[in-house]
Design a protein around this motif. Structure first.
Motif, mmCIF file in Angstrom:
data_model
loop_
_atom_site.group_PDB
_atom_site.id
_atom_site.type_symbol
_atom_site.label_atom_id
_atom_site.label_comp_id
_atom_site.label_asym_id
_atom_site.label_seq_id
_atom_site.Cartn_x
_atom_site.Cartn_y
_atom_site.Cartn_z
ATOM 1 N N ASN A 76 -20.058 34.464 8.752
ATOM 2 C CA ASN A 76 -19.115 35.477 8.282
ATOM 3 C C ASN A 76 -19.373 35.816 6.816
ATOM 4 O OD1 ASN A 76 -17.868 35.556 10.775
ATOM 5 N ND2 ASN A 76 -16.179 34.216 10.201
ATOM 6 N N TYR A 77 -19.679 34.797 6.040
ATOM 7 C CA TYR A 77 -19.936 35.022 4.614
ATOM 8 C C TYR A 77 -21.206 35.849 4.424
ATOM 9 C CZ TYR A 77 -20.243 34.072 -0.386
ATOM 10 O OH TYR A 77 -20.312 34.212 -1.755
ATOM 11 N N LEU A 78 -22.248 35.527 5.184
ATOM 12 C CA LEU A 78 -23.475 36.318 5.110
ATOM 13 C C LEU A 78 -23.204 37.784 5.424
ATOM 14 C CD1 LEU A 78 -25.937 33.828 6.851
ATOM 15 C CD2 LEU A 78 -26.239 34.756 4.544
ATOM 16 N N GLN A 79 -22.448 38.034 6.467
ATOM 17 C CA GLN A 79 -22.129 39.413 6.847
ATOM 18 C C GLN A 79 -21.318 40.111 5.761
ATOM 19 O OE1 GLN A 79 -20.637 38.347 10.968
ATOM 20 N NE2 GLN A 79 -21.820 40.156 11.481
ATOM 21 N N SER A 80 -20.433 39.355 5.112
ATOM 22 C CA SER A 80 -19.613 39.963 4.053
ATOM 23 C C SER A 80 -20.469 40.408 2.874
ATOM 24 C CB SER A 80 -18.546 38.966 3.580
ATOM 25 O OG SER A 80 -19.100 37.979 2.730
ATOM 26 N N LYS A 81 -21.652 39.846 2.742
ATOM 27 C CA LYS A 81 -22.565 40.199 1.662
ATOM 28 C C LYS A 81 -23.643 41.186 2.109
ATOM 29 C CE LYS A 81 -20.355 37.491 -1.067
ATOM 30 N NZ LYS A 81 -19.397 38.113 -2.012
ATOM 31 N N GLY A 82 -23.497 41.696 3.316
ATOM 32 C CA GLY A 82 -24.465 42.661 3.810
ATOM 33 C C GLY A 82 -25.708 42.055 4.407
ATOM 34 N N ALA A 83 -25.709 40.751 4.606
ATOM 35 C CA ALA A 83 -26.859 40.057 5.195
ATOM 36 C C ALA A 83 -26.611 39.827 6.679
ATOM 37 C CB ALA A 83 -27.093 38.729 4.492
ATOM 38 N N LYS A 84 -27.681 39.537 7.406
ATOM 39 C CA LYS A 84 -27.567 39.313 8.839
ATOM 40 C C LYS A 84 -27.170 37.869 9.139
ATOM 41 C CE LYS A 84 -30.760 42.846 10.527
ATOM 42 N NZ LYS A 84 -31.955 43.107 11.374
ATOM 43 N N PRO A 85 -26.269 37.666 10.098
ATOM 44 C CA PRO A 85 -25.946 36.298 10.520
ATOM 45 C C PRO A 85 -27.104 35.708 11.313
ATOM 46 C CG PRO A 85 -24.887 37.871 11.975
ATOM 47 C CD PRO A 85 -25.535 38.681 10.885
ATOM 48 N N ILE A 86 -27.061 34.409 11.497
ATOM 49 C CA ILE A 86 -28.114 33.728 12.241
ATOM 50 C C ILE A 86 -27.575 33.276 13.590
ATOM 51 C CG2 ILE A 86 -27.624 31.426 11.306
ATOM 52 C CD1 ILE A 86 -31.152 32.768 11.776
ATOM 53 N N ASP A 87 -28.398 33.381 14.613
ATOM 54 C CA ASP A 87 -28.015 32.914 15.947
ATOM 55 C C ASP A 87 -29.261 32.362 16.635
ATOM 56 O OD1 ASP A 87 -26.917 32.354 18.379
ATOM 57 O OD2 ASP A 87 -26.649 34.444 19.003
ATOM 58 N N LEU A 88 -29.222 31.066 16.935
ATOM 59 C CA LEU A 88 -30.367 30.387 17.546
ATOM 60 C C LEU A 88 -30.180 30.173 19.040
ATOM 61 C CD1 LEU A 88 -30.854 27.648 14.796
ATOM 62 C CD2 LEU A 88 -32.134 29.783 15.038
ATOM 63 N N SER A 89 -29.203 30.833 19.643
ATOM 64 C CA SER A 89 -28.862 30.562 21.039
ATOM 65 C C SER A 89 -30.003 30.867 22.004
ATOM 66 C CB SER A 89 -27.604 31.332 21.442
ATOM 67 O OG SER A 89 -27.775 32.723 21.248
ATOM 68 N N GLN A 90 -30.976 31.674 21.575
ATOM 69 C CA GLN A 90 -32.112 31.956 22.454
ATOM 70 C C GLN A 90 -32.936 30.695 22.738
ATOM 71 O OE1 GLN A 90 -35.474 34.132 20.511
ATOM 72 N NE2 GLN A 90 -34.196 34.088 18.668
ATOM 73 N N PHE A 91 -32.754 29.661 21.893
ATOM 74 C CA PHE A 91 -33.495 28.414 22.077
ATOM 75 C C PHE A 91 -32.671 27.351 22.805
ATOM 76 C CE2 PHE A 91 -35.133 30.432 18.166
ATOM 77 C CZ PHE A 91 -36.428 30.693 18.602
ATOM 78 N N ALA A 92 -31.526 27.723 23.305
ATOM 79 C CA ALA A 92 -30.670 26.774 24.038
ATOM 80 C C ALA A 92 -31.192 26.635 25.462
ATOM 81 C CB ALA A 92 -29.224 27.247 24.026
ATOM 82 N N ILE A 93 -32.240 25.836 25.624
ATOM 83 C CA ILE A 93 -32.909 25.694 26.924
ATOM 84 C C ILE A 93 -32.984 24.239 27.389
ATOM 85 C CG2 ILE A 93 -34.303 27.765 26.555
ATOM 86 C CD1 ILE A 93 -36.655 25.928 25.820
ATOM 87 N N LEU A 94 -32.530 23.307 26.563
ATOM 88 C CA LEU A 94 -32.662 21.889 26.898
ATOM 89 C C LEU A 94 -31.529 21.449 27.824
ATOM 90 C CD1 LEU A 94 -33.680 20.566 23.382
ATOM 91 C CD2 LEU A 94 -35.173 21.004 25.341
#
Length: 403
Positions: free
Chosen positions: A144-162
């Motif tokens: 949320n803080y990253l987005q408030s500064k105009g930056a993109k949030p991070i999401d690693l869910s594409q690697f949730a394969i284990l």
């Protein structure tokens, strides 16, 4: 674990790894567009006129990614060993309302595992739930803080394969982390008890449980077959070994955050970003203090090739020699004063390490890889998340404070 072993050799060369590793399309997409220029702070009190720099954004992005990893592993612990209203002493007086992306998380699905965890401390289910809630909140806030500064949030869910545990009731969705084949470094135990050495000065330390640092060990029950109690209702030796492995793994995970936040805080430029790191980092230190106390209650036992020693025997579990009480004694959980900045200044009680030469973002990723967190048994390799985390870690470590 050959791929994990290779990290040891390349530990000192971040660029060497990045040149040899193939960064996937996911890494490129994640890294793009994350480096805005000066952005306003929320409160004037925290706006010292310094901009939120590209380095600040890189640090925040990496920390958010690592918090998503930690949230993933803690959710697995909470699912199996969190509060359960049907287990004596595991109900918790505080209502448990763990959620991820608006979806409730079921806890305490393995009552016998809870009983084994409670050998370490009767409040383990509540502590596990609270730690899980904290890590979820850290990742969410940083995004949320990253987005408030105009930056993109991070999401690693594409690697949730284990694959997760197959204990009845555990959701069979893919996970970011593997808690079933861990190699747990327990040098964090002696690192905080040594008055003569500091990792920032290149100090070396011994493992509290040497066998955990060899081979691969489960920290969660793999299936219902692991949930076995003795006739008197106490945990079987194997089940207790699993729970005790978890106890030392809790300390291993949280000691990383304890050092990482102050190490990276020295690189940020904007005062509000500094406040974010110091505030979240402080809660990570509280986690570590809790878990090193609980790990010390692991009973002496041997389960196959895994032995938990009596750390209060006065003997070094690595060599069997006597005279090592101060290095392993279980109630010495306050950081022993040690060398800091200069030997001429004398010893002082501190969080350690905090130098980015010995710690930092890349070092944290390497330690997680060597722990086996990202090991995929289907391929005998680490998942693609390692390439992404190393890219983000490199950018965070390269950040420089602008004056």
């Amino acid at each position: 674990m050959k791929q994990s072993e290779s990290f040891t050799k390349e530990k000192g060369s971040r660029r060497s790894f990045l040149k040899k590793g193939a960064l996937g399309a996911g890494a490129t997409a994640i890294a793009a567009g994350m480096l805005p220029g000066r952005l306003a702070a929320f409160g004037q009190a925290e706006d010292d006129g310094a901009p939120v720099t590209k380095g600040d954004i890189a640090i925040l992005t990496f920390l958010s990614a690592l918090e998503q990893v930690e949230a993933d592993l803690w959710i697995q612990y909470a699912e199996l060993g969190g509060p359960n209203p049907n287990v004596p002493g595991a109900q918790g007086l505080s209502p448990i309302d763990l959620q991820l992306n608006g979806k409730s998380i079921s806890t305490g699905l393995a009552p016998d595992y809870i009983i084994a965890l409670q050998v370490l401390d009767g409040d383990m289910p509540q502590y596990i739930a609270d730690n899980t809630d904290d890590e979820i909140s850290h990742h969410r806030f940083l995004n949320n803080y990253l987005q408030s500064k105009g930056a993109k949030p991070i999401d690693l869910s594409q690697f949730a394969i284990l694959p997760p545990s197959r204990v009845t009731g555990v959701p069979q969705n893919g996970r970011l982390t593997n808690l079933k084949q861990l190699t747990v470094d327990t040098k964090w135990w002696t690192r905080y008890r040594d008055a003569l050495q500091n990792p920032d000065f290149g100090g070396s330390f011994e493992n509290a449980v040497p066998d955990l640092a060899r081979g691969q060990h489960p920290a969660i029950p793999l299936s219902n077959d692991d949930l076995v109690l003795n006739a008197d209702g106490t945990p079987s030796t194997h089940l207790q070994a699993i729970a005790s492995t978890a106890g030392f793994h809790f300390g291993f995970i949280e000691q990383g955050g304890s050092s990482l936040y102050p190490a990276l805080a020295q690189k940020v430029t904007n005062l509000e970003v500094l406040r974010v790191l110091l505030s979240i980092g402080g809660s990570e230190i509280m986690h570590f203090q809790t878990w090193q106390d609980k790990a010390g209650n692991a009973p002496k036992l041997t389960d196959g090739n895994l032995s938990f020693p009596d750390l209060n025997s006065g003997n070094d579990p690595n060599t069997g020699t006597s005279g090592s009480a101060d290095e392993f004694q279980t109630n010495l959980i306050m950081p022993e004063p040690t060398l800091f900045l200069s030997k001429q200044l004398g010893p002082v009680s501190i969080i350690r390490p905090t130098s980015t030469e010995q710690g930092g973002a890349v070092a944290s990723v390497v330690s997680f890889v060597q722990d086996g967190l990202f090991f995929d048994p289907a391929t005998n390799k680490n998942t693609g998340i390692v390439d992404v985390l190393m890219r983000l870690a490199e950018e965070a470590d390269e950040a420089k404070r602008r004056l």
